[in-house]
Write a protein that holds these residues in place. Structure first.
Motif, mmCIF file in Angstrom:
data_model
loop_
_atom_site.group_PDB
_atom_site.id
_atom_site.type_symbol
_atom_site.label_atom_id
_atom_site.label_comp_id
_atom_site.label_asym_id
_atom_site.label_seq_id
_atom_site.Cartn_x
_atom_site.Cartn_y
_atom_site.Cartn_z
ATOM 1 N N ILE A 284 0.844 -1.202 0.000
ATOM 2 C CA ILE A 284 0.000 0.000 0.000
ATOM 3 C C ILE A 284 0.878 1.251 0.000
ATOM 4 C CG2 ILE A 284 -1.679 1.324 1.352
ATOM 5 C CD1 ILE A 284 -2.820 -1.396 2.249
ATOM 6 N N SER A 285 2.010 1.165 0.700
ATOM 7 C CA SER A 285 2.886 2.337 0.721
ATOM 8 C C SER A 285 3.490 2.598 -0.658
ATOM 9 C CB SER A 285 3.974 2.188 1.778
ATOM 10 O OG SER A 285 4.649 0.976 1.586
ATOM 11 N N LEU A 286 3.633 1.509 -1.452
ATOM 12 C CA LEU A 286 4.114 1.710 -2.823
ATOM 13 C C LEU A 286 3.068 2.449 -3.646
ATOM 14 C CD1 LEU A 286 5.846 -1.639 -3.778
ATOM 15 C CD2 LEU A 286 6.864 0.568 -3.300
ATOM 16 N N LEU A 287 1.816 2.121 -3.377
ATOM 17 C CA LEU A 287 0.709 2.772 -4.071
ATOM 18 C C LEU A 287 0.701 4.268 -3.736
ATOM 19 C CD1 LEU A 287 -1.189 0.990 -5.722
ATOM 20 C CD2 LEU A 287 -2.933 1.399 -3.988
ATOM 21 N N VAL A 288 0.905 4.544 -2.436
ATOM 22 C CA VAL A 288 0.937 5.940 -1.997
ATOM 23 C C VAL A 288 2.087 6.667 -2.692
ATOM 24 C CG1 VAL A 288 1.275 7.456 -0.013
ATOM 25 C CG2 VAL A 288 -0.143 5.405 0.206
ATOM 26 N N ALA A 289 3.235 5.986 -2.776
ATOM 27 C CA ALA A 289 4.387 6.589 -3.449
ATOM 28 C C ALA A 289 4.046 6.863 -4.912
ATOM 29 C CB ALA A 289 5.595 5.676 -3.342
ATOM 30 N N ILE A 291 1.105 7.520 -6.161
ATOM 31 C CA ILE A 291 0.213 8.686 -6.237
ATOM 32 C C ILE A 291 1.021 9.973 -6.052
ATOM 33 C CG2 ILE A 291 -1.725 9.845 -5.094
ATOM 34 C CD1 ILE A 291 -2.832 6.991 -4.564
ATOM 35 N N MET A 292 2.040 9.891 -5.183
ATOM 36 C CA MET A 292 2.913 11.060 -5.007
ATOM 37 C C MET A 292 3.623 11.398 -6.309
ATOM 38 S SD MET A 292 5.082 11.255 -1.541
ATOM 39 C CE MET A 292 6.234 12.521 -2.038
ATOM 40 N N ILE A 293 4.072 10.351 -6.992
ATOM 41 C CA ILE A 293 4.757 10.570 -8.276
ATOM 42 C C ILE A 293 3.812 11.267 -9.245
ATOM 43 C CG2 ILE A 293 5.619 9.373 -10.331
ATOM 44 C CD1 ILE A 293 7.271 7.677 -8.698
ATOM 45 N N MET A 294 2.561 10.791 -9.281
ATOM 46 C CA MET A 294 1.594 11.395 -10.200
ATOM 47 C C MET A 294 1.428 12.873 -9.876
ATOM 48 S SD MET A 294 -2.206 10.299 -11.276
ATOM 49 C CE MET A 294 -3.047 10.244 -9.735
ATOM 50 N N ASN A 295 1.243 13.131 -8.580
ATOM 51 C CA ASN A 295 1.036 14.493 -8.122
ATOM 52 C C ASN A 295 2.187 15.398 -8.546
ATOM 53 O OD1 ASN A 295 -0.061 16.553 -6.764
ATOM 54 N ND2 ASN A 295 0.312 15.778 -4.706
ATOM 55 N N VAL A 296 3.401 14.930 -8.255
ATOM 56 C CA VAL A 296 4.565 15.759 -8.525
ATOM 57 C C VAL A 296 4.819 15.875 -10.029
ATOM 58 C CG1 VAL A 296 7.043 15.947 -8.177
ATOM 59 C CG2 VAL A 296 5.577 15.286 -6.293
ATOM 60 N N MET A 297 4.541 14.803 -10.769
ATOM 61 C CA MET A 297 4.744 14.868 -12.223
ATOM 62 C C MET A 297 3.742 15.846 -12.859
ATOM 63 S SD MET A 297 7.373 13.115 -13.011
ATOM 64 C CE MET A 297 7.295 12.984 -14.777
ATOM 65 N N SER A 377 3.682 1.106 -10.495
ATOM 66 C CA SER A 377 2.987 2.256 -9.927
ATOM 67 C C SER A 377 3.546 3.547 -10.524
ATOM 68 C CB SER A 377 3.023 2.208 -8.398
ATOM 69 O OG SER A 377 3.976 3.069 -7.897
ATOM 70 N N GLY A 378 4.867 3.579 -10.786
ATOM 71 C CA GLY A 378 5.452 4.742 -11.457
ATOM 72 C C GLY A 378 4.883 4.919 -12.850
ATOM 73 N N LEU A 379 4.762 3.813 -13.587
ATOM 74 C CA LEU A 379 4.278 3.885 -14.978
ATOM 75 C C LEU A 379 2.799 4.252 -15.024
ATOM 76 C CD1 LEU A 379 6.069 0.893 -16.731
ATOM 77 C CD2 LEU A 379 6.382 3.327 -17.141
ATOM 78 N N ILE A 380 2.011 3.580 -14.177
ATOM 79 C CA ILE A 380 0.563 3.812 -14.214
ATOM 80 C C ILE A 380 0.234 5.226 -13.758
ATOM 81 C CG2 ILE A 380 -1.627 3.144 -13.158
ATOM 82 C CD1 ILE A 380 -0.512 0.238 -13.154
ATOM 83 N N PHE A 381 0.856 5.621 -12.629
ATOM 84 C CA PHE A 381 0.546 6.958 -12.122
ATOM 85 C C PHE A 381 1.274 8.034 -12.920
ATOM 86 C CE2 PHE A 381 -0.591 4.369 -8.411
ATOM 87 C CZ PHE A 381 -1.888 4.818 -8.258
ATOM 88 N N GLY A 382 2.310 7.650 -13.675
ATOM 89 C CA GLY A 382 3.012 8.618 -14.512
ATOM 90 C C GLY A 382 2.315 8.835 -15.845
ATOM 91 N N LEU A 383 1.368 7.933 -16.154
ATOM 92 C CA LEU A 383 0.742 7.976 -17.475
ATOM 93 C C LEU A 383 -0.102 9.240 -17.664
ATOM 94 C CD1 LEU A 383 0.589 6.238 -19.999
ATOM 95 C CD2 LEU A 383 -1.518 5.247 -19.136
ATOM 96 N N MET A 384 -0.876 9.596 -16.638
ATOM 97 C CA MET A 384 -1.760 10.749 -16.793
ATOM 98 C C MET A 384 -0.973 12.043 -17.001
ATOM 99 S SD MET A 384 -5.038 12.034 -14.694
ATOM 100 C CE MET A 384 -4.371 12.846 -13.322
#
Lengths: 400, 220
Positions: A284-289, A291-297, A377-384
């Motif tokens: 779950i903490s990886l998931l949170v990380a 989401i953080m990546i998405m936010n910051v990207m 999680s980086g790829l999926i959350f980085g996609l948007m």
């Protein structure tokens, strides 16, 4: 654009925004490190219990009185108190050719004294075979002599701690100790066995089973431990034990036979599930990380709008921009995962120093799962954010 | 080389409809040196963006070097832009984290050119634009004129047919501006088609031909 150029470009971008990069790496690293640590804990527990059971000996069958099952119908006419297991039962079982060793066991508790020292310890009554069945070791002297089961003898073997506490630096072998009103001569001292399934093997006194029967004034056995010659014969031997005892107990099946393997398998399953659960919680903490990546990207895309416009003006197609930003989140996740692995291993090492008996080892699947989860999680959350960058109108972006 | 037929582009600004380009028909031959002039909002930048394939027409036709730009998909348009067109902006648009040489190499990197070829071609333009001793400096270590020369080097490193310059001297002092103009005009003499948007009548007058715009239309 070549893959090496993409990585080079992304690394330059990452080092251009140091604080942001550091925080994202930290988030991902903490996620991966917690997966490593928590699964190590679960796996360690599993290995620890497995080791404990293995130390009981291999191909082991344990016979205990009573049968745990639910039956229907009318209550039996006679009392349903399970019949005791006796030394005669044990002797009857010994006849089977698949039985390599057999150790009847009586367990009780009594004060043991020597001179003015006294200590309340666990008394085990058994035979010479217990040594092999439980894979014990000796630090001094010898184990119980190979006597007939029903022959008592005034000899005993002490656990490591007991010998140390009672005799301190005094010579142990040949001394007489008092157990309740009985006396026995110490002929051996066990090695440092540690704890074994809740019994501290350091704090025991072992005597011949017939002596223990006399001491506790009881005929019934607590257990019979049987070591079978080979793993393939386990089931057959188990059936033989049940059939023999049923015949001897007037056709009533009133004993339980547990194989050590079955017990081990059950614990293995339970603790394996525990490891997965802990891994899942950590994931779950990886998931949170992520989401953080998405936010910051997303913020990064907004900050770098004019750069994206420029890249488009210089001939970058939409898919190239998408690739650059995805590569950035993927690289962040991967680097974070690597740092996380290092931190996790470091954490394991530190814990191992504090708890040397507990094996802290992250299972290999958890390491791969952590890296792949981090990357995904980086790829999926980085996609948007990457899509948003790719779809920017270059004219607007250049002026942005 | 460049052909626009009845080209129109409109923008929604609030509720109003603004004509960026209003039925423009235009022909520019290879190797021409053209200045585009007109007041703010007359459509100069829109024309440059359409020619540079950064923006698309609502109606009409745009043919660049024989290719119908409207009918190409996004990635072919990007490729055409990369191969045929170089941009020079008023505000340079250099990436601050890259050195001058790395900034210049960027279009080649995007095009997937080998590192060795890239270095060779960068070295050529760096030498031609007299930037050799500044090649490994970052933009914040360069003067305005040097930054614009780096931007021009980046625009021509792919050997484009057309160079589009949007107020290239707008952020420079007079001396640096003249220096940059000389570089652009030298490139034109070597055969590149040069289109320059400018407010400055003196600069506009240096071109072979001036296109004057007003309210999205080209004045005769």
């Amino acid at each position: 654009m070549k893959i090496t150029d993409i990585i080079h470009f992304v690394m330059q971008a990452l080092s251009g925004y140091r604080t942001r990069t550091f925080l994202l790496l930290l988030a991902m690293a903490i996620g991966v490190a917690s997966v490593v640590l928590l699964t190590s804990l679960g796996e360690g527990a599993r290995l620890y219990v497995t080791q404990q059971f293995s130390s009981l000996g291999t191909n082991l069958l344990i016979v205990l009185p009573g049968k745990n099952e639910t039956t229907g119908g009318a209550p039996p006419m006679m009392g349903a108190v399970p019949r005791d297991i006796t030394l005669d039962d044990a002797r009857a079982l010994q006849r089977n050719s698949y039985v390599r060793r057999l150790a009847p066991l009586i367990v009780g508790s009594a004060p043991v004294s020597w001179q003015s020292y006294e200590r309340e310890v666990t008394i085990l009554g058994s035979t010479a075979d217990l040594y092999g069945v439980r894979q014990l070791s000796l630090s001094q002297g010898q184990f119980l002599p190979p006597l007939e089961m029903d022959r008592a003898a005034p000899v005993c073997v002490l656990g490591y701690t007991l010998a140390d506490e009672l005799f301190r630096s005094h010579r142990v072998l040949g001394e007489w100790v008092r157990v309740n009103q009985y006396r026995c001569r110490v002929i051996g001292v066990l090695g440092d066995e540690g704890m074994s399934l809740g019994t501290d093997m350091g704090d025991v006194l072992i005597m011949p089973v017939a002596s223990a029967q006399a001491l506790f004034n009881a005929q019934s056995l607590f257990r019979i431990l049987i070591e079978v010659t080979q793993a393939e014969a386990m089931e057959r031997t188990q059936k033989f034990v049940i059939a023999t005892l049923r015949e001897r107990h007037d056709g009533e099946e009133d004993v339980t036979v547990i194989s050590q393997d079955a017990l081990l398998a059950t614990f293995d399953r339970i603790l394996g599930a525990l490891t997965y659960t802990l891994g899942g919680i950590a994931a779950i903490s990886l998931l949170v990380a992520g989401i953080m990546i998405m936010n910051v990207m997303l913020v990064a895309v907004a900050q770098r709008t004019s750069e994206i416009g420029l890249l488009k003006a210089l001939g970058a197609a939409r898919h190239q921009i998408l690739m650059l930003f995805l590569a950035e989140s993927a690289l962040l996740s991967l680097l974070g995962a690597m740092i996380g692995l290092a931190l996790g291993f470091l954490g394991n090492w530190v814990l191992q120093q504090y708890f040397p008996d507990f094996p802290f080892t992250a299972p290999v699947w958890a390491l791969w799962a952590a890296i792949i989860m981090a990357l995904m999680s980086g790829l999926i959350f980085g996609l948007m954010p990457a899509k948003r960058a790719a779809n920017l109108n270059p004219v607007v972006a250049l002026n942005g | 080389m460049i052909e626009l037929k009845n080209a129109s582009r409109t923008f929604h600004v609030g509720d109003a409809l603004v004509h960026g380009l209003d039925d423009v028909t235009l022909h520019i031959a290879a190797g021409e040196y053209i200045s585009i002039m007109g007041p703010s909002g007359s459509g100069k930048s829109t024309l440059l963006n359409i020619i540079g394939i950064l923006d698309a027409l609502d109606s009409g036709e745009y043919i660049l070097d024989g290719k119908h730009v409207n009918s190409l998909n996004e990635s072919h348009q990007a490729q055409l832009r990369r191969d045929k067109i170089g941009f020079v902006f008023q505000s340079f648009h250099l990436l601050p984290r890259l050195t001058a040489a790395e900034n210049i190499a960027l279009p080649l990197t995007l095009a997937g050119v080998d590192k060795k070829d890239r270095e060779q071609r960068v070295a050529e333009v760096v030498a031609a634009l007299d930037l050799t001793d500044r090649a490994h400096h970052r933009p914040d270590q360069l003067s305005g004129g040097q930054r614009q020369r780096v931007a021009i080097a980046r625009a021509v490193v792919t050997r484009p047919r057309v160079l589009l310059a949007d107020e290239p001297t707008g952020n420079l002092d007079f001396a640096s501006g003249m220096e940059v103009m000389k570089v652009l005009e030298d490139l034109n003499k070597q055969g590149i088609t040069l289109l320059m948007v400018t407010h400055d009548a003196n600069l506009g007058a240096r071109a072979q031909r001036t296109i004057r715009m007003l309210d999205g239309k080209v004045l005769a």
